[in-house]
Design a protein around this motif. Sequence first.
Motif, PDB file in Angstrom:
ATOM      1  N   CYS A 143       0.603  -1.146  -0.221  1.00 57.40           N
ATOM      2  CA  CYS A 143      -0.185   0.249  -0.100  1.00 57.40           C
ATOM      3  C   CYS A 143       0.756   1.151  -0.179  1.00 57.40           C
ATOM      4  N   GLN A 144       0.194   2.334  -0.474  1.00 58.13           N
ATOM      5  CA  GLN A 144       0.969   3.674  -0.313  1.00 58.13           C
ATOM      6  C   GLN A 144       0.639   4.677   1.198  1.00 58.13           C
ATOM      7  N   VAL A 159      -1.876   6.051   7.575  1.00 53.07           N
ATOM      8  CA  VAL A 159      -3.011   6.884   6.290  1.00 53.07           C
ATOM      9  C   VAL A 159      -2.496   5.554   5.360  1.00 53.07           C
ATOM     10  N   GLN A 160      -3.012   3.593   5.422  1.00 48.81           N
ATOM     11  CA  GLN A 160      -1.883   3.376   4.294  1.00 48.81           C
ATOM     12  C   GLN A 160      -3.640   3.482   3.067  1.00 48.81           C
ATOM     13  N   GLU A 165     -10.617  -0.455   2.447  1.00 47.83           N
ATOM     14  CA  GLU A 165     -10.712   1.592   3.096  1.00 47.83           C
ATOM     15  C   GLU A 165     -10.041   1.245   4.361  1.00 47.83           C
ATOM     16  N   GLY A 166     -10.074   2.618   4.866  1.00 51.17           N
ATOM     17  CA  GLY A 166     -10.160   3.174   6.366  1.00 51.17           C
ATOM     18  C   GLY A 166      -8.633   2.261   6.382  1.00 51.17           C
ATOM     19  N   ARG A 167      -7.727   1.975   6.045  1.00 49.05           N
ATOM     20  CA  ARG A 167      -6.811   1.711   6.441  1.00 49.05           C
ATOM     21  C   ARG A 167      -5.677   2.313   7.245  1.00 49.05           C
ATOM     22  N   GLY A 168      -5.147   2.312   8.481  1.00 49.05           N
ATOM     23  CA  GLY A 168      -4.499   2.672   8.788  1.00 49.05           C
ATOM     24  C   GLY A 168      -3.987   2.698  10.293  1.00 49.05           C
ATOM     25  N   VAL A 189      -9.469  -0.469  10.228  1.00 48.07           N
ATOM     26  CA  VAL A 189      -9.701  -1.086   8.870  1.00 48.07           C
ATOM     27  C   VAL A 189     -10.721  -1.822   8.192  1.00 48.07           C
ATOM     28  N   LEU A 190     -11.954  -0.367   7.894  1.00 53.69           N
ATOM     29  CA  LEU A 190     -13.086  -1.121   7.150  1.00 53.69           C
ATOM     30  C   LEU A 190     -13.577  -0.754   8.536  1.00 53.69           C
TER      31      LEU A 190
END
Length: 138
Positions: free
Chosen positions: A86-87, A100-101, A106-109, A125-126
């Motif tokens: 991931c970025q 923030v990944q 979605e919403g991963r970090g 995450v999610l």
Amino acid sequence: MSKPNYSGTFNMVSQENMENYLGALDINFALRKIVCMLKPTKQIIHDPATGSMRIRTLTTFKNFDMDFQLGKEFTEDLGPVDGRVCQTTVDWEGDKLVCVQKGEKEGRGWTHWLEGDKLHLEMRVLGVVARQTFRKAD
């Protein structure tokens, strides 16, 4: 106002909702059970002058290293965790480190913050949130 220096070694003292978090990452049942039994140690090297940071998560099962510059996006290989790339950007939000990944989930970090001799970690995450608390080693 200067930011806190996160350098140190921290041993996990508690965690909550880890199995649900790992499930949201599509980690298989057997690996979720193993991970939930681990008591990781965090070794953090933080150089406030350069904004560089290294976070090593050490367990008896698998280790994970994360080297980065605060505020600069980088490609993170999460192969040891869940096989994804991931970025990632880690930066300050007040005195907290917020990651923030961006990738397929979605919403991963995550967010790290210090309270006295405790290091807190909230992983997301999610919409699923897991928390770990670590105590600084002497």
